[in-house]
Design a protein around this motif. Structure first.
Motif, short mmCIF file in Angstrom:
data_model
loop_
_atom_site.label_atom_id
_atom_site.label_comp_id
_atom_site.label_asym_id
_atom_site.label_seq_id
_atom_site.Cartn_x
_atom_site.Cartn_y
_atom_site.Cartn_z
N UNK A 177 -40.80 -54.42 22.28
CA UNK A 177 -40.20 -54.16 20.96
C UNK A 177 -40.72 -55.14 19.91
N UNK A 178 -40.73 -56.42 20.28
CA UNK A 178 -41.12 -57.46 19.32
C UNK A 178 -42.55 -57.23 18.83
N UNK A 179 -43.40 -56.82 19.76
CA UNK A 179 -44.81 -56.62 19.41
C UNK A 179 -44.96 -55.43 18.47
N UNK A 180 -44.19 -54.38 18.76
CA UNK A 180 -44.26 -53.19 17.89
C UNK A 180 -43.76 -53.56 16.49
N UNK A 181 -42.62 -54.27 16.45
CA UNK A 181 -42.05 -54.66 15.15
C UNK A 181 -43.04 -55.51 14.35
N UNK A 182 -43.65 -56.45 15.07
CA UNK A 182 -44.59 -57.36 14.41
C UNK A 182 -45.79 -56.59 13.86
N UNK A 183 -46.29 -55.68 14.66
CA UNK A 183 -47.50 -54.98 14.27
C UNK A 183 -47.25 -53.94 13.19
N UNK A 184 -46.17 -53.18 13.34
CA UNK A 184 -45.94 -52.07 12.43
C UNK A 184 -45.26 -52.53 11.15
N UNK A 185 -44.35 -53.47 11.25
CA UNK A 185 -43.68 -53.93 10.04
C UNK A 185 -44.43 -55.12 9.49
N UNK A 186 -43.97 -56.29 9.75
CA UNK A 186 -44.67 -57.41 9.15
C UNK A 186 -44.47 -58.64 9.99
N UNK A 187 -45.49 -59.44 10.07
CA UNK A 187 -45.35 -60.65 10.87
C UNK A 187 -44.34 -61.60 10.24
N UNK A 188 -44.09 -61.44 8.94
CA UNK A 188 -43.12 -62.33 8.27
C UNK A 188 -41.70 -61.84 8.42
N UNK A 189 -41.55 -60.68 9.04
CA UNK A 189 -40.25 -60.06 9.03
C UNK A 189 -39.62 -60.08 10.41
#
Ligand code: CA
Length: 227
Positions: A177-189
């Motif tokens: 999940x974390x990797x998907x969130x980081x990649x698709x949304x934003x690394x700052x988010x």
């Protein structure tokens, strides 16, 4: 990074003035509109590298501008707002904003964010060349940003498309999940994973079979052709 063409939609004259001066000093092409509707018109009339968008505007809300801007194109959108609460942040990012900067911020911070979103979008345009991903009858064309199941085109929001494209790059693998969130949304988010769950639920519905995206307990999700 070379020349960039930036559209700023901001009604606060002093903030706008500071941003225009800073970007102007870099030799970038910066245009400024003070309200949402003229901003959208400008957005449609020309090609832009980045949109900087305030949320509290005199005519329509910046959240609505974000939604409509995403229908115009895939250029990066950075929201700049005094509204720092999680609801606005999540909504803007879900509707397709790439980053969210809470006022007050420094010009160096803003420039770093602009460069980061621009670099990511240039990279994804580059890596998306000639790559239509296929998983059984599902095809995901990253260059055209279109997905088809058999002959049927899937009507996806920008973020749904990106989640699907991310999973389709390595079908059969479990993605965190974390990797998907980081990649698709934003690394700052560091947002809640509820957003991701909502996107997966919508994708399952649009794919017509929940087994396309399998939940992997304690990890995340896996894309595969249902059998
Ligand atoms: Ca404002």
């Amino acid at each position: 990074m070379g020349f960039m063409k930036v559209l700023l939609v901001e009604d606060d004259a002093s903030i706008a003035g500071a941003i225009v001066d800073s970007l102007d000093a870099l030799g970038w092409d910066i245009a400024h509109e003070t309200a949402g509707l003229p901003g959208l018109q400008r957005l449609q009339a020309e090609q832009w590298d980045v949109l900087l968008l305030d949320l509290g505007l005199p005519d329509i809300d910046g959240i609505e501008v974000t939604r409509r801007a995403r229908e115009v194109g895939t250029f990066p959108i950075i929201v700049i707002s005094a509204r720092g609460d999680e609801g606005d942040r999540v909504l803007a990012l879900e509707l397709g904003a790439d980053d969210y900067l809470v006022k007050p911020f420094g010009m160096r911070e803003l420039l770093a964010r602009i460069r980061a979103v621009h670099r990511r979008s240039a990279q994804s345009a580059e890596s998306g060349k000639d790559t239509a991903l296929a998983v059984g009858p599902l095809s995901v064309d990253q260059r055209a940003r279109r997905a088809h199941l058999g002959e049927r085109e899937l009507e996806l929001t920008p973020k749904e498309f990106e989640v699907l494209a991310y999973l389709a790059q390595d079908p059969g693998s479990a993605h965190r999940r974390e990797t998907i969130l980081q990649d698709v949304w934003d690394m700052n988010w560091y947002g809640s994973t509820k957003t991701l769950d909502a996107h997966v639920a919508a994708l399952r519905k649009k794919l017509g079979d929940a087994r396309w995206i399998e939940s992997v307990r304690g990890v995340g999700f896996r894309l595969q052709e249902p059998r």
